[in-house]
Enzyme design. Structure first.
Site, PDB file in Angstrom:
ATOM      1  N   GLY A 132       9.892  -7.483  -4.347  1.00 52.90           N
ATOM      2  CA  GLY A 132      10.859  -7.681  -3.272  1.00 52.90           C
ATOM      3  C   GLY A 132      11.703  -6.466  -2.939  1.00 52.90           C
ATOM      4  O   GLY A 132      12.817  -6.614  -2.432  1.00 52.90           O
ATOM      5  N   SER A 133      11.169  -5.271  -3.183  1.00 50.21           N
ATOM      6  CA  SER A 133      11.975  -4.088  -2.808  1.00 50.21           C
ATOM      7  C   SER A 133      12.107  -3.999  -1.292  1.00 50.21           C
ATOM      8  O   SER A 133      13.150  -3.572  -0.782  1.00 50.21           O
ATOM      9  CB  SER A 133      11.386  -2.805  -3.401  1.00 50.21           C
TER      10      SER A 133
ATOM     11  N   ARG B 275      -5.446 -24.180   1.718  1.00 47.59           N
ATOM     12  CA  ARG B 275      -4.569 -23.236   2.411  1.00 47.59           C
ATOM     13  C   ARG B 275      -3.744 -23.926   3.504  1.00 47.59           C
ATOM     14  O   ARG B 275      -2.548 -23.671   3.677  1.00 47.59           O
ATOM     15  CB  ARG B 275      -5.423 -22.114   3.012  1.00 47.59           C
TER      16      ARG B 275
ATOM     17  N   ARG C 126      -0.493 -13.984  -0.021  1.00 43.66           N
ATOM     18  CA  ARG C 126      -1.375 -15.047   0.460  1.00 43.66           C
ATOM     19  C   ARG C 126      -1.735 -14.753   1.907  1.00 43.66           C
ATOM     20  O   ARG C 126      -0.902 -14.270   2.672  1.00 43.66           O
ATOM     21  CB  ARG C 126      -0.680 -16.419   0.421  1.00 43.66           C
TER      22      ARG C 126
ATOM     23  N   ASN D  88       4.796  -8.225   9.415  1.00 41.45           N
ATOM     24  CA  ASN D  88       4.330  -7.871   8.076  1.00 41.45           C
ATOM     25  C   ASN D  88       4.436  -6.368   7.900  1.00 41.45           C
ATOM     26  O   ASN D  88       4.374  -5.625   8.880  1.00 41.45           O
ATOM     27  CB  ASN D  88       2.862  -8.304   7.919  1.00 41.45           C
TER      28      ASN D  88
ATOM     29  N   HIS E 205       2.429  -3.301   6.019  1.00 39.42           N
ATOM     30  CA  HIS E 205       1.165  -2.990   5.343  1.00 39.42           C
ATOM     31  C   HIS E 205       1.206  -1.524   4.918  1.00 39.42           C
ATOM     32  O   HIS E 205       1.587  -0.658   5.713  1.00 39.42           O
ATOM     33  CB  HIS E 205      -0.013  -3.240   6.302  1.00 39.42           C
TER      34      HIS E 205
ATOM     35  N   GLU F   2       8.229   2.764   3.458  1.00 33.89           N
ATOM     36  CA  GLU F   2       8.313   1.341   3.825  1.00 33.89           C
ATOM     37  C   GLU F   2       9.761   0.894   3.906  1.00 33.89           C
ATOM     38  O   GLU F   2      10.143   0.112   4.773  1.00 33.89           O
ATOM     39  CB  GLU F   2       7.575   0.481   2.779  1.00 33.89           C
TER      40      GLU F   2
END
Ligand code: GRF
Length: 217
Positions: free
Chosen positions: A14-15, A67, A93, A109, A111, A176
């Site tokens: 969780g950084s 799922r 997930r 998101n 990546h 990031e």
């Protein structure tokens, strides 16, 4: 003015979540993290959220037959909590097409590569094997296809002689931590529009505002 209610999905350290928590703590910031959901119990990300006074829930994916059932549970919890926008921050997930379409243009998101290069796992090893001179990270709108979707922010870092997977990963992770808050800020300020496969910022093709070159901590 009401603040945008953001939900975050996590699975680990969780950084990146921490940078979003810190961003939302800026006085007058137009978004708040209202709920953090982890599919894994006991992870550091949950501790970071709790420390910041943010509500957390653990929803183990193994508790569900498939799922779709897992995604429906997440969707229900987010809606019950009035969540309006979702950030994936190290969530391990893959989300179903159903979930992604229910939250169309409302999930982002991060990546760890300069997309569309190096989708999937082991992105730093992929970059080293390809011999690229620049690597980095991408914040993008989530689409049902993995690691696809309109690009919001990219940060590029050099690949240096002697780099291995760890050293390169560490340099990218620092990038990031600058790229993700920048992307959420653009979203929260209502400056992002989606035009087909591309994201616009302030109605225009993104310029330097959405590009970080060799960012330093
Ligand atoms: C980051 O490298 C992110 O790009 C990837 O998973 C990692 C999560 O790190 N999706 P953290 O949990 O935010 O520290």
């Amino acid at each position: 003015m009401a603040r945008l209610k953001v939900g975050v999905l996590v699975s680990g350290n969780g950084s990146n979540l921490q940078t979003l928590i810190d961003l939302c703590a800026t006085p007058g910031f137009p978004a708040e993290i209202a709920l953090v959901i982890s599919n894994k119990p006991g992870v550091m990300a949950l501790e970071r959220a709790a420390r910041a006074g943010i509500a957390t829930q653990v929803i183990p994916h193994r508790d569900f037959p498939d799922r779709l059932a897992f995604d429906q549970a997440i969707d229900a919890v987010f809606r019950a909590n009035g969540i309006e926008f979702i950030c994936l921050a190290g969530f391990l997930r893959v989300l179903s097409e159903m979930f992604v379409e229910l939250w169309h243009n409302k999930i982002i998101n991060i990546h760890p590569s300069l997309l569309p290069s190096f989708k999937g796992l082991h992105t730093h090893a992929q970059a080293l094997a390809a011999g690229v001179r620049f690597h980095g990270c991408t914040v993008h709108i989530v689409r049902p296809v993995l690691d696809d979707g309109p690009i919001l922010v990219q940060a590029a870092v050099p690949v240096l002689a002697g780099d291995d997977e760890q050293s390169l990963a560490a340099r990218v992770l620092k990038a990031e931590h600058q790229a993700y808050p920048l992307a959420l800020k653009l979203i929260a300020q209502g400056r992002v529009q989606i035009d087909g496969t591309r994201a616009l910022i302030d109605g225009k093709a993104p310029g330097p505002a959405a590009l970080l070159m060799n960012p330093q901590e």
